[in-house]
Design a protein around this motif. Sequence first.
Motif, mmCIF file in Angstrom:
data_model
loop_
_atom_site.group_PDB
_atom_site.id
_atom_site.type_symbol
_atom_site.label_atom_id
_atom_site.label_comp_id
_atom_site.label_asym_id
_atom_site.label_seq_id
_atom_site.Cartn_x
_atom_site.Cartn_y
_atom_site.Cartn_z
ATOM 1 N N THR A 165 -7.304 -14.722 3.342
ATOM 2 C CA THR A 165 -6.661 -14.075 4.490
ATOM 3 C C THR A 165 -5.159 -14.311 4.615
ATOM 4 O OG1 THR A 165 -7.216 -15.978 5.898
ATOM 5 C CG2 THR A 165 -8.804 -14.174 5.815
ATOM 6 N N ASP A 166 -4.600 -15.167 3.767
ATOM 7 C CA ASP A 166 -3.189 -15.501 3.908
ATOM 8 C C ASP A 166 -2.324 -14.530 3.106
ATOM 9 O OD1 ASP A 166 -0.865 -16.739 4.614
ATOM 10 O OD2 ASP A 166 -1.116 -18.460 3.268
ATOM 11 N N PHE A 167 -2.190 -13.324 3.621
ATOM 12 C CA PHE A 167 -1.365 -12.314 2.954
ATOM 13 C C PHE A 167 -0.741 -11.408 4.000
ATOM 14 C CE2 PHE A 167 -5.610 -10.557 3.374
ATOM 15 C CZ PHE A 167 -5.395 -9.249 3.785
ATOM 16 N N GLU A 168 0.387 -10.825 3.647
ATOM 17 C CA GLU A 168 1.021 -9.846 4.516
ATOM 18 C C GLU A 168 0.723 -8.446 3.979
ATOM 19 O OE1 GLU A 168 5.275 -10.057 4.606
ATOM 20 O OE2 GLU A 168 5.507 -9.489 2.502
ATOM 21 N N VAL A 169 0.786 -7.475 4.865
ATOM 22 C CA VAL A 169 0.549 -6.083 4.488
ATOM 23 C C VAL A 169 1.856 -5.315 4.603
ATOM 24 C CG1 VAL A 169 -0.707 -3.971 5.039
ATOM 25 C CG2 VAL A 169 -1.839 -6.181 5.285
ATOM 26 N N VAL A 170 2.241 -4.672 3.508
ATOM 27 C CA VAL A 170 3.433 -3.820 3.485
ATOM 28 C C VAL A 170 2.955 -2.392 3.232
ATOM 29 C CG1 VAL A 170 5.661 -3.349 2.422
ATOM 30 C CG2 VAL A 170 4.820 -5.715 2.550
ATOM 31 N N ILE A 171 3.172 -1.524 4.186
ATOM 32 C CA ILE A 171 2.784 -0.127 4.036
ATOM 33 C C ILE A 171 4.020 0.667 3.645
ATOM 34 C CG2 ILE A 171 1.808 1.900 5.170
ATOM 35 C CD1 ILE A 171 0.291 -0.030 7.018
ATOM 36 N N ALA A 172 4.034 1.111 2.404
ATOM 37 C CA ALA A 172 5.184 1.838 1.862
ATOM 38 C C ALA A 172 4.893 3.329 1.956
ATOM 39 C CB ALA A 172 5.433 1.418 0.412
ATOM 40 N N GLU A 173 5.475 3.960 2.956
ATOM 41 C CA GLU A 173 5.180 5.371 3.217
ATOM 42 C C GLU A 173 6.222 6.274 2.576
ATOM 43 O OE1 GLU A 173 4.616 8.536 6.928
ATOM 44 O OE2 GLU A 173 5.152 6.442 7.349
ATOM 45 N N ASP A 174 5.738 7.255 1.817
ATOM 46 C CA ASP A 174 6.615 8.256 1.218
ATOM 47 C C ASP A 174 6.740 9.410 2.210
ATOM 48 O OD1 ASP A 174 8.128 9.876 -0.368
ATOM 49 O OD2 ASP A 174 6.554 10.309 -1.838
ATOM 50 N N GLY A 175 7.496 9.174 3.257
ATOM 51 C CA GLY A 175 7.659 10.154 4.310
ATOM 52 C C GLY A 175 7.848 9.458 5.646
ATOM 53 N N GLU A 176 7.780 10.243 6.707
ATOM 54 C CA GLU A 176 7.929 9.725 8.068
ATOM 55 C C GLU A 176 6.958 10.479 8.979
ATOM 56 O OE1 GLU A 176 12.583 8.449 8.405
ATOM 57 O OE2 GLU A 176 12.179 10.605 8.257
ATOM 58 N N ILE A 229 0.851 -1.191 0.000
ATOM 59 C CA ILE A 229 0.000 0.000 0.000
ATOM 60 C C ILE A 229 0.885 1.239 0.000
ATOM 61 C CG2 ILE A 229 -1.904 1.187 1.138
ATOM 62 C CD1 ILE A 229 -2.407 -1.425 2.729
ATOM 63 N N ALA A 230 0.760 2.065 -1.032
ATOM 64 C CA ALA A 230 1.531 3.305 -1.126
ATOM 65 C C ALA A 230 0.787 4.413 -0.396
ATOM 66 C CB ALA A 230 1.731 3.690 -2.586
ATOM 67 N N VAL A 231 1.371 4.954 0.691
ATOM 68 C CA VAL A 231 0.676 5.951 1.496
ATOM 69 C C VAL A 231 1.493 7.229 1.637
ATOM 70 C CG1 VAL A 231 -0.519 4.165 2.819
ATOM 71 C CG2 VAL A 231 1.602 5.136 3.721
ATOM 72 N N TYR A 232 0.740 8.316 1.892
ATOM 73 C CA TYR A 232 1.371 9.603 2.199
ATOM 74 C C TYR A 232 0.411 10.415 3.066
ATOM 75 C CZ TYR A 232 3.515 14.203 1.739
ATOM 76 O OH TYR A 232 4.100 15.428 2.013
ATOM 77 N N LYS A 233 0.604 10.383 4.349
ATOM 78 C CA LYS A 233 -0.058 11.230 5.354
ATOM 79 C C LYS A 233 -1.541 10.958 5.593
ATOM 80 C CE LYS A 233 3.113 15.161 5.324
ATOM 81 N NZ LYS A 233 3.247 16.628 5.194
ATOM 82 N N ASP A 234 -2.273 10.375 4.653
ATOM 83 C CA ASP A 234 -3.722 10.209 4.819
ATOM 84 C C ASP A 234 -4.016 9.004 5.713
ATOM 85 O OD1 ASP A 234 -6.462 10.095 4.634
ATOM 86 O OD2 ASP A 234 -6.540 10.395 2.466
ATOM 87 N N VAL A 235 -3.965 9.228 7.012
ATOM 88 C CA VAL A 235 -4.159 8.156 7.983
ATOM 89 C C VAL A 235 -5.596 7.644 7.953
ATOM 90 C CG1 VAL A 235 -4.041 7.534 10.427
ATOM 91 C CG2 VAL A 235 -2.321 9.080 9.445
ATOM 92 N N GLU A 236 -6.559 8.554 7.797
ATOM 93 C CA GLU A 236 -7.965 8.142 7.796
ATOM 94 C C GLU A 236 -8.258 7.184 6.646
ATOM 95 O OE1 GLU A 236 -10.220 8.597 10.123
ATOM 96 O OE2 GLU A 236 -8.609 9.563 11.248
ATOM 97 N N ALA A 237 -7.681 7.443 5.488
ATOM 98 C CA ALA A 237 -7.883 6.545 4.351
ATOM 99 C C ALA A 237 -7.262 5.182 4.632
ATOM 100 C CB ALA A 237 -7.287 7.147 3.078
#
Length: 280
Positions: A34-45, A12-20
Motif C-alpha cells: 500500500t505504500d505507493f503514490e498514484v500519478v494520473i497522467a492525462e492526455d487532455g483536460e 496511469i496513462a489516461v484519456y477520457k475513459d473515466v469508468e475504466a
Amino acid sequence: MLDKNRKVSLIIAVYKDVEALKLIMDALRYQTYTDFEVVIAEDGENTQMREYIESIKDFNIKHTTQEDLGIRKTRSLNNGIIASSGDFLIFIDGDCVPYSTFVESYVKLAEDGYVLSGRRMNLGPKYSKKLRDRELSTLTLEKTFLFRYLFIAKDAIERHSEDGFRVSPDGWIYKTFIKNRKASTSILGCNYACFKKDIVEINGYDEAYRDTAVGDDTDLEWRFKAIGLKLKSAKYVANVFHLYHPRSIREKISSDWALELMEEKKRSKQFKCEQGIDRH
C-alpha cells in the motif's frame, strides 16, 4: 525481497475513459502493498475526468494534464514522470486493471540494473462489460480466474487469456519454472516498471514519435539497453486485466516513418532523446 523503504509511484496513462479509471482505483484499494503514490497522467483536460479525480479522498493523487491537441501520450507520460516522487516507477495504461498483488509483485522483482516487463490479460467484450457494469469486481475475477478460465478464454477474442494466470515471486513454481525461462521480455508500455534514475538518464519518453505507438515501448527498450540495462519478465507475476475495446485510432496510424526514425537514432546512438522530460 520486499523493500518496504522503497518509494513507489504508479503512473496511469489516461484519456477520457473515466469508468475504466474507476475500476483501476477500486483495484488499487485492494493492493497487498500500500505504500505507493498514484500519478494520473492525462492526455487532455477532460472535465469528467477532473471531477472524478477530485472526488477521490482515500488516495494522495497527483494529476497532470495538457491541452487536448490530438494524441500526445508520450508527452503526457513525461508530465507524469516529472510529477512523480518515487524512486521506482510502475506504468500502466488507463484500460489495464491491476491484480491485488500487482504493486507488491513489482516491488519484489525490482533489481538495480533491470527494467521489468509485464504483460496483459486481454478480456473479451462479455467480461469487460461485466466489470464496467459492476456485475463482477476485478478482485472476484482475479480470485476465481482458474474456475472461470474456459469461459474467459472463449470470450477473449484478442487471445492471451493464459496471461491471467498468476504465480507468486516467492513460490517454488516461479523459482523453478518461471524465473529463468526463455521468454519474450520486450517492453509493453501498458505494463512495465523501472527505476526513475534510469528513465531520467535516457530523458524519458521521446516525443518526436508524436501520435504513433513507437515511443511507448519499442523505442524505450533499445534506449534502456543502450545504457546497460537488462530486461526481466514479470509475466504471470505482475498481472493486469486489459479491458476490451475496438482498435483505437492510434493503433491504426502508420508508424513506418517512426520506425525509420528510431533506426536512425539507433545508428547515431542517440539514447538520450532530444524531445524528452528536460524540455518541460
